[in-house]
Design a protein around this motif. Structure first.
Motif, short mmCIF file in Angstrom:
data_model
loop_
_atom_site.label_atom_id
_atom_site.label_comp_id
_atom_site.label_asym_id
_atom_site.label_seq_id
_atom_site.Cartn_x
_atom_site.Cartn_y
_atom_site.Cartn_z
N LEU A 6 0.82 -1.20 0.00
CA LEU A 6 0.00 0.00 0.00
C LEU A 6 0.86 1.26 0.00
CD1 LEU A 6 -2.84 1.28 0.19
CD2 LEU A 6 -2.59 1.16 2.68
N CYS A 7 1.92 1.26 0.78
CA CYS A 7 2.74 2.48 0.93
C CYS A 7 3.52 2.84 -0.33
CB CYS A 7 3.68 2.36 2.12
SG CYS A 7 4.89 1.04 1.96
N HIS A 12 -2.32 6.05 -2.62
CA HIS A 12 -2.08 6.15 -1.18
C HIS A 12 -1.10 7.28 -0.88
CE1 HIS A 12 -1.44 4.99 2.97
NE2 HIS A 12 -0.13 4.99 2.74
#
Length: 155
Positions: A6-7, A12
């Motif tokens: 996700l990062c 995001h």
């Protein structure tokens, strides 16, 4: 999560960077003793170069929907920073212009807003910040062009 963490996903990272930007802006406004949001400043800034712009054009110019622009304009009008009136050319349209107080506040805060831009992208060199801005502007322009070509497309 399968695939990229996700990062590392652009969506995001953009959301997180927006949070950073909003926090930096809020802190700078508080330090100036002002209660002004980034959208309110964007509206005031746009009106400095295009006074008398109608609310629909203003919405397109700052990337917000008409309802949001209407409520933000109402708040700025209550603060005495803008004035709204029926357009001279289209009685259905509302023309918006900065007041003297709005022009004065904009002149005082513009250098502050320019100076805080480096704090929004900490850890990047001046060259990298310029590259980031150029790439972000290109992505926004492409998303807007796609949206204009296909109104059902996101962006």
């Amino acid at each position: 999560m399968d695939g990229p963490e996700l990062c590392t996903l652009p969506g995001h990272l953009i959301r997180r960077l927006h949070q950073v930007s909003t926090q930096v802006f809020a802190a700078a406004m508080a330090a100036q003793g002002e209660d002004l949001t980034p959208v309110q400043f964007a509206m005031l800034d746009t009106l400095m170069t295009q006074p008398g712009l109608d609310q629909a054009s203003l919405a397109r110019g700052i990337g917000k929907d008409r309802a949001t622009v209407g409520s933000v304009a109402a708040r700025l009008e209550r603060k005495g920073l803008i004035a709204r009136q029926a357009s001279a050319t289209d009685r259905r349209a509302i023309a918006v212009a900065p007041t003297e107080a709005g022009r004065t506040l904009h002149a005082r805060l513009s250098p502050v807003v320019r100076a805080l831009q480096d704090d929004i992208l900490p850890g990047l060199s001046a060259t990298e910040r310029a590259q980031f801005s150029a790439l972000a502007a290109r992505a926004v322009a492409a998303a807007e062009a796609r949206s204009d070509a296909d109104p059902s497309a996101p962006g």
